[in-house]
Scaffold this motif. Structure first.
Motif, PDB file in Angstrom:
ATOM      1  N   ASN A  69       0.806  -1.223   0.000  1.00 42.50           N
ATOM      2  CA  ASN A  69       0.000   0.000   0.000  1.00 42.50           C
ATOM      3  C   ASN A  69       0.838   1.272   0.000  1.00 42.50           C
ATOM      4  OD1 ASN A  69      -2.731  -1.194   0.191  1.00 42.50           O
ATOM      5  ND2 ASN A  69      -2.016  -1.952   2.155  1.00 42.50           N
ATOM      6  N   ALA A  70       2.168   1.120   0.046  1.00 43.86           N
ATOM      7  CA  ALA A  70       3.047   2.285   0.074  1.00 43.86           C
ATOM      8  C   ALA A  70       2.966   3.058  -1.241  1.00 43.86           C
ATOM      9  CB  ALA A  70       4.484   1.861   0.348  1.00 43.86           C
ATOM     10  N   LYS A  71       3.142   4.371  -1.143  1.00 45.55           N
ATOM     11  CA  LYS A  71       3.186   5.241  -2.334  1.00 45.55           C
ATOM     12  C   LYS A  71       4.621   5.533  -2.762  1.00 45.55           C
ATOM     13  CE  LYS A  71      -1.309   5.694  -2.183  1.00 45.55           C
ATOM     14  NZ  LYS A  71      -1.533   4.899  -0.973  1.00 45.55           N
ATOM     15  N   TYR A  72       5.543   5.437  -1.789  1.00 47.13           N
ATOM     16  CA  TYR A  72       6.950   5.723  -2.060  1.00 47.13           C
ATOM     17  C   TYR A  72       7.807   4.608  -1.470  1.00 47.13           C
ATOM     18  CZ  TYR A  72       4.916  10.354  -2.724  1.00 47.13           C
ATOM     19  OH  TYR A  72       4.130  11.391  -3.131  1.00 47.13           O
ATOM     20  N   LEU A  73       8.683   4.052  -2.292  1.00 45.24           N
ATOM     21  CA  LEU A  73       9.566   2.980  -1.849  1.00 45.24           C
ATOM     22  C   LEU A  73      11.009   3.373  -2.155  1.00 45.24           C
ATOM     23  CD1 LEU A  73      10.155   0.051  -0.859  1.00 45.24           C
ATOM     24  CD2 LEU A  73       9.856  -0.681  -3.244  1.00 45.24           C
ATOM     25  N   THR A  74      11.872   3.332  -1.116  1.00 43.25           N
ATOM     26  CA  THR A  74      13.291   3.602  -1.284  1.00 43.25           C
ATOM     27  C   THR A  74      14.068   2.360  -0.899  1.00 43.25           C
ATOM     28  OG1 THR A  74      13.007   5.956  -0.784  1.00 43.25           O
ATOM     29  CG2 THR A  74      15.228   5.057  -0.593  1.00 43.25           C
ATOM     30  N   ILE A  75      15.003   1.960  -1.780  1.00 38.64           N
ATOM     31  CA  ILE A  75      15.810   0.771  -1.536  1.00 38.64           C
ATOM     32  C   ILE A  75      17.285   1.163  -1.562  1.00 38.64           C
ATOM     33  CG2 ILE A  75      16.421  -1.534  -2.330  1.00 38.64           C
ATOM     34  CD1 ILE A  75      13.710  -1.704  -3.723  1.00 38.64           C
ATOM     35  N   HIS A  76      17.991   0.859  -0.471  1.00 38.08           N
ATOM     36  CA  HIS A  76      19.444   1.022  -0.422  1.00 38.08           C
ATOM     37  C   HIS A  76      20.065  -0.366  -0.566  1.00 38.08           C
ATOM     38  CE1 HIS A  76      19.633   5.247   1.221  1.00 38.08           C
ATOM     39  NE2 HIS A  76      18.351   4.948   1.409  1.00 38.08           N
ATOM     40  N   THR A  77      21.017  -0.511  -1.460  1.00 42.51           N
ATOM     41  CA  THR A  77      21.612  -1.828  -1.685  1.00 42.51           C
ATOM     42  C   THR A  77      23.068  -1.693  -2.090  1.00 42.51           C
ATOM     43  OG1 THR A  77      21.362  -3.911  -2.903  1.00 42.51           O
ATOM     44  CG2 THR A  77      20.891  -1.866  -4.103  1.00 42.51           C
TER      45      THR A  77
END
Length: 414
Positions: A272-280
């Protein structure tokens, strides 16, 4: 003539001294303390800060009117700390103990404390908080410590680091809890977090993660850091807005079927998130192999903005874009930030008539909305170094041609 430096006053030296009257002719200081407290209450703020220089007794009276106490590097017993809190600083609302040794079993009983910080008090084994007005509690531990929250019903911010969660009495509920941060905690056993008030949840570098159930219907922000992925199975975040995930395993860690199943299950919990940030630290952590994509339904069904921040120097823009467009077939924008460059992809869509429904598309056959291939009309591309533009354009057009569609280049960013 060289002047001796003025020795600064501190509560640490005050606590090391005996309470007494330096001047035998000081008759005012011999007055009852209730009278002296009344006198202090009428003084302006600046004068209140200066009365502590009159004598040790006035310094103690000044201390009793303070609402903050911070002790660093002291060796205290439970009895000594209790006496300090009772006799000298009984008006304290904000308490901070940093690297204080000697305390093994601490019981804080106060009807005034609203904020407690305990940092690296290595000898502490048990902590009982009988503080009904406590609103904020921060604990950074060195070794496992059992924490009993007693009657802390007003707790709003709870941040724990280095705590053995299986030693906690977690049957206590926090009806007003807004922020929960668990960092480097041993999660052995089953942990159940249920809160209607929780707005922000942070799970960082957890050890021995077991089964975790989280029911937070009003959660807005979620953050996860880990070298492994917790088996996210029972998570309820219907109003989630922002999610941040940091996956940085060692390069020898196998990204096998279990890894990607856990990754997809975690993303489904954040759907349901509108914004997703992924650090990898590697593209391999987040590019779901095609053999999984062919049999699984994408985790995100709604419009989503994705940002990927990678420390890898060999990131492949096309492969990462393809992976993100599978994770979120309704992708609105994709931002990729590497060490030396940045890339952006934006899609403009228009949902077409139901007659364009394609049963061969796993997303379109599972959701009422259409995937990007069946809805995009315009796209924009940008790369800070002017790279991958042609490759991405070809990738987009080839995918659209497979479903008999095309799209126009809307804008080219540089």
């Amino acid at each position: 003539m060289r002047r001796n430096p003025v020795r600064k006053c501190s509560w640490e030296r005050f606590l090391d001294s005996k309470h007494g009257i330096l001047d035998p002719n000081d008759t005012i200081s011999r007055m009852p303390e209730t009278v002296l407290h009344q006198i202090i209450s009428f003084l302006p703020y600046s004068d209140k800060q200066h009365v502590r220089f009159l004598s040790r007794k006035w310094r103690r009276l000044h201390a009793q009117n303070q609402n903050r106490l911070s002790l660093t590097g002291r060796r205290l017993s439970e009895l000594e700390l209790s006496k300090i809190m009772t006799d000298d600083f009984h008006s304290v609302e904000f308490l901070t103990l940093t690297k204080c040794s000697g305390i093994k079993n601490l019981k804080l009983t106060s009807f005034k404390l609203i904020d407690v910080n305990l940092n690296y008090c290595g000898s502490l084994k048990t902590l009982d908080l009988n503080t009904p007005l406590l609103e904020t509690f921060h604990f950074r531990g060195i070794r496992p410590c059992r924490i009993d929250f007693g009657i802390c019903k007003k707790l709003a911010v709870l941040k724990l680091a280095g705590v053995a969660m299986y030693n906690m009495d977690y049957s206590i509920t926090f009806p007003l809890l807004l922020v929960l941060r668990l960092s480097s905690c041993d999660m052995s056993g089953c942990i159940d977090i249920s809160s209607n008030s929780l707005k922000s949840l942070h799970l960082l570098r957890l050890k021995n993660p077991g089964d975790i159930t989280i029911d937070a219907p009003n959660l807005k922000s979620f953050e996860y850091h880990g070298n492994t992925i917790i088996p996210f199975l029972n998570m309820h975040f219907p109003n989630l807005n922002k999610a941040m995930i940091a996956l940085k395993p060692s390069r020898y860690k196998k990204r096998n079927e279990e890894w990607f199943n856990r990754l997809i299950n975690m993303l489904k919990c954040l759907k349901n998130a509108k914004y997703l940030t992924i650090h990898t630290n590697s593209d391999k952590n987040i590019i779901v192999p095609k053999k999984f994509r062919e049999t699984l339904v994408p985790p995100f069904g709604g419009n989503l903005d994705i940002t990927v921040k990678t420390s890898s120097r060999s990131s492949n823009v096309v492969d990462l874009s393809d992976a993100m467009l599978w994770i979120s077939p309704r992708l609105s924008s994709f931002y990729l930030e590497s060490i030396n460059w940045a890339f952006v992809l934006q899609l403009m869509r228009r949902d077409l008539l139901s007659g364009t429904h394609d049963n061969s598309c796993s997303f379109c056959s599972s959701y009422t909305s259409r995937c990007w291939r069946h809805s995009v009309t315009h796209y924009s591309l940008g790369h800070s170094m002017g790279l991958y533009i042609n490759e991405m354009g070809s990738y987009l057009m080839e995918n659209l041609e497979k479903v008999g569609r095309s799209a126009m280049l809307w804008e080219l960013f540089e």
